[in-house]
Enzyme design. Sequence first.
Site, PDB file in Angstrom:
ATOM      1  N   GLY A 249       0.878  -1.149   0.035  1.00 11.07           N
ATOM      2  CA  GLY A 249       0.147   0.046   0.067  1.00 11.07           C
ATOM      3  C   GLY A 249       0.861   1.114  -0.163  1.00 11.07           C
ATOM      4  O   GLY A 249       0.538   2.222  -0.752  1.00 11.07           O
ATOM      5  N   CYS A 250       1.915   1.319   0.740  1.00  8.73           N
ATOM      6  CA  CYS A 250       2.681   2.588   0.811  1.00  8.73           C
ATOM      7  C   CYS A 250       3.704   2.608  -0.528  1.00  8.73           C
ATOM      8  O   CYS A 250       3.949   3.833  -1.030  1.00  8.73           O
ATOM      9  CB  CYS A 250       3.647   2.215   2.148  1.00  8.73           C
ATOM     10  SG  CYS A 250       2.829   2.381   3.730  1.00  8.73           S
TER      11      CYS A 250
END
Length: 155
Positions: free
Chosen positions: A44-45
């Site tokens: 996600g990051c």
Amino acid sequence: MTVQTGAMAPDFSLPSVDGKQVKLSDFKGKNVVLYFYPKDMTPGCTTQACDFRDQHQSFEDVNAVVIGVSPDPVERHKKFIEKYDLPFLLLADTEHEAAEAYGVWKLKKNFGKEYMGIERSTFVIDKEGRIAKEWRGVRVKGHVEEALEFVRANA
């Protein structure tokens, strides 16, 4: 502590990958898109960082600076920047001082375990240093475009 839209953004001083201390107040006169994220190199990051990378010129076009903050150390940020060719600042908040000042250091749960960590959040700080907009508990998909639209409309 929590911050509110319209209030002055808490200033901070954090190390960047070039060894310099970076203060939020260094960017007075520019719009700042300050985003807090949990960890370098996670799916996600990485998606979020690459979305900011892909829109970097669009943010610059509206006099906005993107700054990412996580608890990762500077060395890990360097690898993240190099691997994904990130053109913006990543700051190391290893003691989570900035995260606490912005109210994004939270109790989290994952697979039944509780731990303290970053709640993915973004703040747009205007040219005078006030919080113009905040997003908490951010879902990555479409978020960078939403932040860009807000800055465009309010630059």
